[in-house]
Scaffold this motif. Structure first.
Motif, PDB file in Angstrom:
ATOM      1  N   UNK A 183      13.959  16.832  28.239  1.00 22.01           N
ATOM      2  CA  UNK A 183      13.443  17.061  26.900  1.00 22.01           C
ATOM      3  C   UNK A 183      13.136  18.539  26.690  1.00 22.01           C
ATOM      4  N   UNK A 184      13.330  19.006  25.460  1.00 22.43           N
ATOM      5  CA  UNK A 184      13.015  20.380  25.126  1.00 22.43           C
ATOM      6  C   UNK A 184      12.482  20.477  23.719  1.00 22.43           C
ATOM      7  N   UNK A 185      11.993  21.660  23.371  1.00 20.89           N
ATOM      8  CA  UNK A 185      11.536  21.965  22.013  1.00 20.89           C
ATOM      9  C   UNK A 185      12.000  23.376  21.673  1.00 20.89           C
ATOM     10  N   UNK A 213      10.320  15.551  20.497  1.00 14.24           N
ATOM     11  CA  UNK A 213       9.721  14.692  19.492  1.00 14.24           C
ATOM     12  C   UNK A 213      10.623  13.515  19.123  1.00 14.24           C
ATOM     13  N   UNK A 214      11.898  13.607  19.451  1.00 13.31           N
ATOM     14  CA  UNK A 214      12.831  12.513  19.177  1.00 13.31           C
ATOM     15  C   UNK A 214      12.762  11.419  20.239  1.00 13.31           C
ATOM     16  N   UNK A 238       0.341  13.724  24.070  1.00 11.85           N
ATOM     17  CA  UNK A 238       0.392  12.284  24.295  1.00 11.85           C
ATOM     18  C   UNK A 238       1.677  11.761  24.898  1.00 11.85           C
ATOM     19  N   UNK A 239       2.731  12.573  24.952  1.00 12.12           N
ATOM     20  CA  UNK A 239       4.017  12.052  25.419  1.00 12.12           C
ATOM     21  C   UNK A 239       3.987  11.737  26.906  1.00 12.12           C
ATOM     22  N   UNK A 240       3.359  12.575  27.710  1.00 11.87           N
ATOM     23  CA  UNK A 240       3.293  12.319  29.152  1.00 11.87           C
ATOM     24  C   UNK A 240       2.638  10.970  29.429  1.00 11.87           C
ATOM     25  N   UNK A 241       1.551  10.681  28.709  1.00 10.25           N
ATOM     26  CA  UNK A 241       0.846   9.412  28.911  1.00 10.25           C
ATOM     27  C   UNK A 241       1.718   8.230  28.516  1.00 10.25           C
ATOM     28  N   UNK A 242       2.483   8.381  27.444  1.00 10.36           N
ATOM     29  CA  UNK A 242       3.363   7.290  27.015  1.00 10.36           C
ATOM     30  C   UNK A 242       4.452   7.012  28.044  1.00 10.36           C
TER      31      UNK A 242
END
Length: 293
Positions: A183-185, A213-214, A238-242
């Protein structure tokens, strides 16, 4: 040691040399305010994506990235920058021939004794970063380092992080994962795409890459125990936790994103070794794609 291992280990020195020499190529590279297209194929296309995002984000001019075969012929640019390690890739040479006499063109290559030397108006030669391996590592990252330096964005911290990426152990259990998502931004979306390609080429791994974010918009559905999700750059909140909640392996990118790509290159070689593959002989690939007339 394979060619690709030897070459990826030399990246800190290559980056330093490229950054120190960036000034000599200032006239061949885009000036502030120019409308620019950066093109390439494969790895070079993904580096083009990173360069384009960096240049626009720093307000230095409108910049697009294209696979050389997909360049929009009706669009006007002040300069076209072509990234081509071999200098012989058919799609790049075809494009440079078609735009001759229009936008000024610059080729960034490892070999000046190839057709690209006369196909482009300006030439940037990074012969010290050339490679024997089919799988690109140091030429791609060195070209990006040169362009980061030209944009005023290179720091010695990136080189220090690259040395860390080469010396620190890979995260435990990562080589045993069955699937990898990167993943990147912003500019690191291109790096994520390249990370996925490196794993596919060298280790025949199932990989995917997305803007961070996708990831919640569908791709996270395949994340589970035995998969890895690697963030290049700062992760969305929050993405790491998800990802961890799915049972998947989360890898936080703590180094300069280009140095994180070096860690992925090491992982590709390690997974290849675990699977009994030779990373110097990737399946169905050659060092340059040269198409018959």
């Amino acid at each position: 040691m394979s060619h690709v291992e030897d070459e990826l280990n030399s990246q800190p020195e290559c980056w330093t040399r490229a950054a120190h020499g960036a000034g000599r190529y200032a006239d061949a590279l885009p000036d502030t305010g120019e409308r620019v297209a950066v093109v390439g194929c494969g790895t070079s296309y993904f580096m083009a994506q990173a360069v384009a995002a960096l240049r626009e984000a720093t307000g230095q001019g409108e910049t697009d990235a294209f696979a050389a075969s997909e360049f929009p012929r009706g669009r006007s640019y002040d300069r076209i920058v072509a990234l081509t390690r071999s200098g012989t890739t058919t799609e790049v040479l075809d494009l440079l021939g078609k735009v001759r006499g229009g936008a000024r063109t610059t080729a960034v290559t490892a070999d000046p004794a190839t057709p690209v030397a006369t196909a482009a108006d300006d030439l940037v030669v990074l012969d010290f970063a050339d490679e024997r391996s089919v799988v690109q590592t140091r030429f791609a990252t060195t070209a990006l380092t040169l362009l980061r330096a030209h944009l005023g964005l290179h720091t010695e911290a990136a080189v220090t992080d690259a040395r860390t990426a080469l010396s620190a152990p890979l995260p435990e259990g990562l080589v045993d994962c069955a699937q990898f998502t990167f993943l990147g931004r912003g500019w690191t979306v291109g790096l994520a795409n390249e990370a996925g390609l490196k794993m596919r080429e060298a280790s025949l791994s199932w990989t995917e890459a997305y803007p961070a974010m996708e990831y919640r918009h569908g791709p996270i559905s395949v994340t589970t125990e035995g998969t890895a999700t690697w963030m290049l750059g700062e992760a969305p909140a929050g993405l790491a936790e998800q990802v961890r909640a799915t049972g998947g392996h989360w890898v936080e990118g703590t180094l300069d994103p280009l140095a994180e790509l070096v860690r992925v290159q090491r992982l590709a070689v390690a997974v290849a070794a675990r699977r009994g593959l030779d990373p110097d002989r990737p399946r169905h690939l050659t060092r340059s794609v040269i198409l018959a007339p």
